[in-house]
Design a protein around this motif. Structure first.
Motif, PDB file in Angstrom:
ATOM      1  N   ALA A  28       0.888  -1.252  -0.186  1.00  8.30           N
ATOM      2  CA  ALA A  28       0.216  -0.204  -0.334  1.00  8.30           C
ATOM      3  C   ALA A  28       1.207   1.104   0.138  1.00  8.30           C
ATOM      4  O   ALA A  28       1.835   1.743   1.091  1.00  8.30           O
ATOM      5  CB  ALA A  28      -1.015  -0.335   1.002  1.00  8.30           C
ATOM      6  N   GLY A  29       0.384   2.115  -0.973  1.00 11.05           N
ATOM      7  CA  GLY A  29       1.403   3.843  -1.111  1.00 11.05           C
ATOM      8  C   GLY A  29       2.425   2.940  -1.514  1.00 11.05           C
ATOM      9  O   GLY A  29       3.210   4.215  -1.747  1.00 11.05           O
ATOM     10  N   LEU A 107      -7.622   1.621  -3.554  1.00 10.66           N
ATOM     11  CA  LEU A 107      -7.647   1.771  -2.194  1.00 10.66           C
ATOM     12  C   LEU A 107      -6.079   1.279  -1.581  1.00 10.66           C
ATOM     13  O   LEU A 107      -5.374   1.665  -0.459  1.00 10.66           O
ATOM     14  CB  LEU A 107      -8.467   0.331  -1.894  1.00 10.66           C
ATOM     15  N   VAL A 108      -5.927   0.667  -2.886  1.00 17.58           N
ATOM     16  CA  VAL A 108      -4.056   0.267  -2.087  1.00 17.58           C
ATOM     17  C   VAL A 108      -2.635   1.634  -2.659  1.00 17.58           C
ATOM     18  O   VAL A 108      -2.321   1.794  -1.536  1.00 17.58           O
ATOM     19  CB  VAL A 108      -3.918  -0.564  -3.581  1.00 17.58           C
ATOM     20  N   GLY A 109      -2.973   2.056  -4.140  1.00 19.76           N
ATOM     21  CA  GLY A 109      -2.063   3.980  -4.409  1.00 19.76           C
ATOM     22  C   GLY A 109      -1.238   3.366  -4.562  1.00 19.76           C
ATOM     23  O   GLY A 109      -0.258   3.600  -4.751  1.00 19.76           O
ATOM     24  N   ARG A 110      -0.802   1.998  -4.625  1.00 22.39           N
ATOM     25  CA  ARG A 110       0.849   1.381  -5.612  1.00 22.39           C
ATOM     26  C   ARG A 110       1.127   2.148  -7.177  1.00 22.39           C
ATOM     27  O   ARG A 110       0.017   2.139  -7.674  1.00 22.39           O
ATOM     28  CB  ARG A 110       1.237  -0.145  -5.384  1.00 22.39           C
ATOM     29  N   LEU A 118      -1.834   3.856 -11.218  1.00 18.63           N
ATOM     30  CA  LEU A 118      -1.554   3.105 -10.666  1.00 18.63           C
ATOM     31  C   LEU A 118      -1.245   1.506 -11.200  1.00 18.63           C
ATOM     32  O   LEU A 118      -2.124   1.235 -11.783  1.00 18.63           O
ATOM     33  CB  LEU A 118      -3.194   2.902  -9.477  1.00 18.63           C
ATOM     34  N   SER A 119      -1.277   0.720  -9.578  1.00 18.68           N
ATOM     35  CA  SER A 119      -0.551  -0.509 -10.605  1.00 18.68           C
ATOM     36  C   SER A 119      -1.370  -1.729  -9.794  1.00 18.68           C
ATOM     37  O   SER A 119      -0.984  -2.934 -10.844  1.00 18.68           O
ATOM     38  CB  SER A 119       0.893  -0.814 -10.966  1.00 18.68           C
ATOM     39  N   HIS A 175       3.646  -3.433 -15.403  1.00 23.20           N
ATOM     40  CA  HIS A 175       3.083  -4.008 -14.098  1.00 23.20           C
ATOM     41  C   HIS A 175       4.548  -4.337 -13.293  1.00 23.20           C
ATOM     42  O   HIS A 175       5.479  -4.866 -13.991  1.00 23.20           O
ATOM     43  CB  HIS A 175       1.972  -4.665 -13.931  1.00 23.20           C
ATOM     44  N   TYR A 176       4.069  -4.325 -12.130  1.00 22.58           N
ATOM     45  CA  TYR A 176       4.960  -5.499 -11.423  1.00 22.58           C
ATOM     46  C   TYR A 176       4.790  -6.721 -10.822  1.00 22.58           C
ATOM     47  O   TYR A 176       3.521  -7.253 -11.719  1.00 22.58           O
ATOM     48  CB  TYR A 176       5.702  -4.570  -9.830  1.00 22.58           C
ATOM     49  N   PRO A 177       5.942  -7.653 -11.182  1.00 27.50           N
ATOM     50  CA  PRO A 177       5.213  -9.295 -11.072  1.00 27.50           C
ATOM     51  C   PRO A 177       4.162  -9.501  -9.561  1.00 27.50           C
ATOM     52  O   PRO A 177       2.914 -10.462  -9.985  1.00 27.50           O
ATOM     53  CB  PRO A 177       6.618  -9.782 -10.312  1.00 27.50           C
ATOM     54  N   THR A 178       4.612  -8.190  -9.155  1.00 29.71           N
ATOM     55  CA  THR A 178       3.143  -8.800  -8.369  1.00 29.71           C
ATOM     56  C   THR A 178       1.896  -7.969  -8.075  1.00 29.71           C
ATOM     57  O   THR A 178       0.898  -8.419  -7.079  1.00 29.71           O
ATOM     58  CB  THR A 178       4.149  -8.377  -6.648  1.00 29.71           C
TER      59      THR A 178
END
Length: 295
Positions: A28-29, A107-110, A118-119, A175-178
């Motif tokens: 998150a964030g 909600l997560v904000g990554r 946002l990803s 995107h990242y793998p996660t």
């Protein structure tokens, strides 16, 4: 949804939802790749042709134009095969996955490559996995697979579609793998719920129509709903008439046999008369033998 898979898919949905929430809380964030992202993403970043072209083609299927065309094509195929519930699941599952992923991003904000990107989780991966799950659920009933084979088909289709789209997103740097893992788990969490809701709604609509005794699920399998059939149907009236005719014939036969026994026992008829009647019905037997039998 096949009844044999409800428990397994339900448990899978719970585990997938837990994974989505755990990863979302951890990242998150954040705006940097984590340890897992650094290890897995190194081999996938900045791929060249022809693999980059493959990644771009897969990415297009997750864009609005490509996604709409893909959903419409799959729904049309389901309707041509007379699987309206499967068509409804394709639309409901894809929509639920994309909407859920969009809400979780806020909600997560990554972010990735700047604050405006946002990803987490990957909407493309969630969309592709949801479509694969919907098609696989329809195929299990169409092919008549058992519990083990159906589970392998459903989870295998979800894994293949999610891995392919997730790789494309990581390879293109979107995107990242996660993020891809979170999108895959998002689809696994929401599609079983969408399948249950589609079946529930269709069952209620079929029950209100009151004209069908067999219901078809999203996977193509059928079940007979509980309860009696609607009254005053033509088939019921025909069965009632047949039952009435059968009862009349049985009653007539019973009355005839009763009358015969009553006639045989009327006063005034001697044992000799009865002996003669029996002897007449039994060739080769003497009157004395029949008289002894009657006595």
């Amino acid at each position: 949804m096949p009844s044999a898979l409800r428990l397994r898919l339900g448990l899978t949905a719970v585990l997938a939802a837990s994974a989505v929430l755990a990863l979302g809380a951890f990242y998150a964030g954040d705006s940097e790749p984590g340890p897992v992202d650094a290890r897995l993403g190194t081999a996938a970043y900045d791929v060249g042709p022809p693999w980059r072209n493959v990644a771009l083609a897969l990415d297009f299927l997750g864009e609005p134009a490509g996604a709409t065309a893909l959903v419409v094509t799959l729904m049309a195929g389901c309707l041509l095969l007379r699987r309206p519930r499967a068509a409804a699941l394709v639309a409901a599952g894809a929509t639920a996955a994309v909407v859920t992923a969009t809400l979780l991003k806020s909600l997560v904000g990554r972010t990735i490559h700047g604050d405006g990107n946002l990803s987490y989780p990957s909407g493309h991966t969630a969309f592709a996995t949801a479509l694969a799950l919907a098609v696989a659920l329809a195929a299990t009933g169409r092919l008549g697979l058992g519990r083990t084979a159906a589970s392998a088909l459903v989870l295998g289709a979800a894994l293949t579609a999610g891995a392919a789209m997730g790789w494309a997103q990581v390879a293109l740097g979107a995107h990242y793998p996660t993020d891809a893992l979170g999108g895959w788990c998002t689809a696994l969490a929401v599609v079983p719920a969408a399948a249950w809701l589609v079946d529930r709604t269709a069952d209620r609509m079929t029950g209100r129509a009151g004209g069908r005794t067999v219901e078809r699920r999203t996977d193509g399998t059928t079940r007979r709903p509980p309860g009696r059939r609607p009254a005053n149907r033509p088939a019921d009236r025909v069965e009632d008439r047949r039952a009435g005719h059968t009862a009349d014939r049985n009653a007539g036969r019973t009355a005839h046999r009763t009358a015969d026994r009553t006639t045989d026992r009327r006063p005034g008829r001697s044992t000799g008369a009865r002996t003669g009647r029996i002897a007449g019905r039994t060739p080769g037997r003497t009157a004395d033998a029949v008289h002894r039998e009657v006595r």
